[in-house]
Motif scaffolding. Structure first.
Motif, PDB file in Angstrom:
ATOM      1  N   GLU A  70      10.829   5.326  -1.944  1.00 47.91           N
ATOM      2  CA  GLU A  70      12.281   6.044  -2.370  1.00 47.91           C
ATOM      3  C   GLU A  70      12.590   6.748  -1.114  1.00 47.91           C
ATOM      4  O   GLU A  70      13.930   6.573  -0.976  1.00 47.91           O
ATOM      5  N   LEU A  71      12.009   7.317  -0.680  1.00 45.14           N
ATOM      6  CA  LEU A  71      12.295   8.304   0.571  1.00 45.14           C
ATOM      7  C   LEU A  71      12.690   7.219   1.618  1.00 45.14           C
ATOM      8  O   LEU A  71      13.780   7.640   2.504  1.00 45.14           O
ATOM      9  N   LEU A 108      16.786  14.119   6.111  1.00 42.90           N
ATOM     10  CA  LEU A 108      16.030  13.192   5.120  1.00 42.90           C
ATOM     11  C   LEU A 108      14.584  13.888   5.460  1.00 42.90           C
ATOM     12  O   LEU A 108      13.853  13.779   6.656  1.00 42.90           O
ATOM     13  N   PRO A 109      13.846  14.101   4.470  1.00 41.55           N
ATOM     14  CA  PRO A 109      12.510  14.587   4.603  1.00 41.55           C
ATOM     15  C   PRO A 109      11.322  13.608   4.217  1.00 41.55           C
ATOM     16  O   PRO A 109      11.292  12.898   3.427  1.00 41.55           O
ATOM     17  N   ILE A 110      10.728  12.990   5.564  1.00 40.05           N
ATOM     18  CA  ILE A 110       9.886  11.948   5.512  1.00 40.05           C
ATOM     19  C   ILE A 110       8.636  12.793   6.276  1.00 40.05           C
ATOM     20  O   ILE A 110       8.532  12.702   7.253  1.00 40.05           O
ATOM     21  N   ARG A 111       7.615  13.274   5.516  1.00 41.58           N
ATOM     22  CA  ARG A 111       6.722  14.086   6.091  1.00 41.58           C
ATOM     23  C   ARG A 111       5.434  13.288   6.181  1.00 41.58           C
ATOM     24  O   ARG A 111       5.194  12.501   5.452  1.00 41.58           O
ATOM     25  N   TYR A 112       4.696  13.864   7.343  1.00 39.71           N
ATOM     26  CA  TYR A 112       3.471  13.147   7.535  1.00 39.71           C
ATOM     27  C   TYR A 112       2.406  14.311   7.736  1.00 39.71           C
ATOM     28  O   TYR A 112       2.594  15.401   8.493  1.00 39.71           O
ATOM     29  N   GLU A 113       1.094  14.041   7.250  1.00 36.10           N
ATOM     30  CA  GLU A 113      -0.160  14.917   7.667  1.00 36.10           C
ATOM     31  C   GLU A 113      -0.184  14.987   8.977  1.00 36.10           C
ATOM     32  O   GLU A 113      -0.141  14.049   9.821  1.00 36.10           O
ATOM     33  N   ASP A 114      -0.432  16.314   9.687  1.00 37.13           N
ATOM     34  CA  ASP A 114      -0.659  16.284  11.053  1.00 37.13           C
ATOM     35  C   ASP A 114      -2.014  16.023  11.682  1.00 37.13           C
ATOM     36  O   ASP A 114      -2.967  16.506  11.131  1.00 37.13           O
ATOM     37  N   GLU A 153       0.707  -1.388   0.030  1.00 38.11           N
ATOM     38  CA  GLU A 153       0.011   0.002  -0.081  1.00 38.11           C
ATOM     39  C   GLU A 153       0.693   1.334   0.032  1.00 38.11           C
ATOM     40  O   GLU A 153       0.602   2.488  -0.339  1.00 38.11           O
ATOM     41  N   ILE A 154       2.210   1.160   0.347  1.00 37.04           N
ATOM     42  CA  ILE A 154       2.947   2.343   0.254  1.00 37.04           C
ATOM     43  C   ILE A 154       3.367   2.929  -0.968  1.00 37.04           C
ATOM     44  O   ILE A 154       3.612   1.945  -1.841  1.00 37.04           O
ATOM     45  N   PRO A 155       3.021   4.087  -1.472  1.00 33.62           N
ATOM     46  CA  PRO A 155       3.235   4.538  -2.785  1.00 33.62           C
ATOM     47  C   PRO A 155       4.862   4.599  -3.138  1.00 33.62           C
ATOM     48  O   PRO A 155       5.737   4.522  -2.250  1.00 33.62           O
ATOM     49  N   GLU A 156       5.076   4.305  -4.246  1.00 27.38           N
ATOM     50  CA  GLU A 156       6.237   4.241  -4.791  1.00 27.38           C
ATOM     51  C   GLU A 156       7.356   5.322  -4.361  1.00 27.38           C
ATOM     52  O   GLU A 156       8.543   5.247  -4.238  1.00 27.38           O
ATOM     53  N   ASP A 157       6.783   6.544  -4.520  1.00 23.83           N
ATOM     54  CA  ASP A 157       7.583   7.791  -4.235  1.00 23.83           C
ATOM     55  C   ASP A 157       8.093   7.611  -2.578  1.00 23.83           C
ATOM     56  O   ASP A 157       8.921   8.137  -2.132  1.00 23.83           O
ATOM     57  N   ARG A 158       7.168   7.315  -1.820  1.00 21.70           N
ATOM     58  CA  ARG A 158       7.288   6.983  -0.368  1.00 21.70           C
ATOM     59  C   ARG A 158       8.249   5.920  -0.158  1.00 21.70           C
ATOM     60  O   ARG A 158       9.115   6.271   0.638  1.00 21.70           O
TER      61      ARG A 158
END
Length: 209
Positions: free
Chosen positions: A30-31, A171-177, A23-28
């Motif tokens: 890569e990060l 490393l930018p691994i951002r999440y919605e608050d 379920e993890i998108p490919e761009d995620r």
């Protein structure tokens, strides 16, 4: 390396999240693989493997990331990994995060600190020391001052900290608050959803080591 004796609800939760890697998108991915590469290279070099997760207030996403990254590392027997969290300012570990983690199976007890910023001992396994969690500025003790990866979990912290002194990777691994759901009927649902996402992604990152 010793096998982690997770509390049973957490062991079941981890397997469910591993089953969701697709379920993890490919761009995620890569990060997350960049994070896994950092850990892999540090372990191979036999140097401290330190990850500091940052968000502005060190109250929600950075704590969830710190805790789940350590649990994920222990799941894959990466005992060399130490995790920390911090912010550009200190507030408190949000009580909604504490409640969500308890629903997952963590044992959490307040042990010191202040009324405004308690210290929480977060236990997840019988043979691992609890994590000591409280809100702090990113360079405050016990966080490392050098040779660590700064993992930016929100865009505002990323913008507020153009330079993180002492880090050797950013490393930018951002999440919605999940704060957007505070005091709504979906509050618990949204916090649990963010916790599941972060746990799933930290497990994926550690699986790439």
């Amino acid at each position: 390396m010793s096998q982690t004796d997770f509390h049973q609800p957490i062991a079941s939760f981890l397997q469910q999240r591993i089953d969701e890697f697709s379920e993890i998108p490919e761009d995620r991915k890569e990060l997350l693989e960049q994070l896994g590469k950092y850990v892999r290279e540090k372990i191979a070099a036999s140097v401290p493997t330190q990850l500091t997760f940052l968000c502005t207030h060190n109250s929600r996403r950075s704590h969830l990331s710190q805790i789940w990254a350590k649990v994920a590392a222990d799941h894959y027997q990466l005992n060399e990994v130490s995790t920390f969290s911090g912010g550009t300012e200190a507030t408190a570990m949000n009580e909604r995060v504490v409640a969500s983690l308890r629903r997952t199976g963590f044992e959490i007890n307040a042990d010191g600190g202040t009324d405004d910023n308690p210290i929480y001992l977060v236990s997840y396994a019988t043979n691992r020391s609890p994590l000591e969690c409280f809100s702090k500025v990113y360079d405050q003790t016990p966080n490392p001052k050098e040779n660590f990866a700064a993992v930016m979990t929100c865009s505002s912290a990323d913008q507020a900290c153009p330079v993180v002194p002492g880090c050797d990777a950013r490393l930018p691994i951002r999440y919605e608050d999940p704060k957007i759901s505070d005091d709504t009927e979906r509050e618990a649902e949204i916090y649990d959803e963010r916790s599941r996402q972060i746990s799933r992604e930290m497990l994926y990152a550690m699986s790439r080591v």
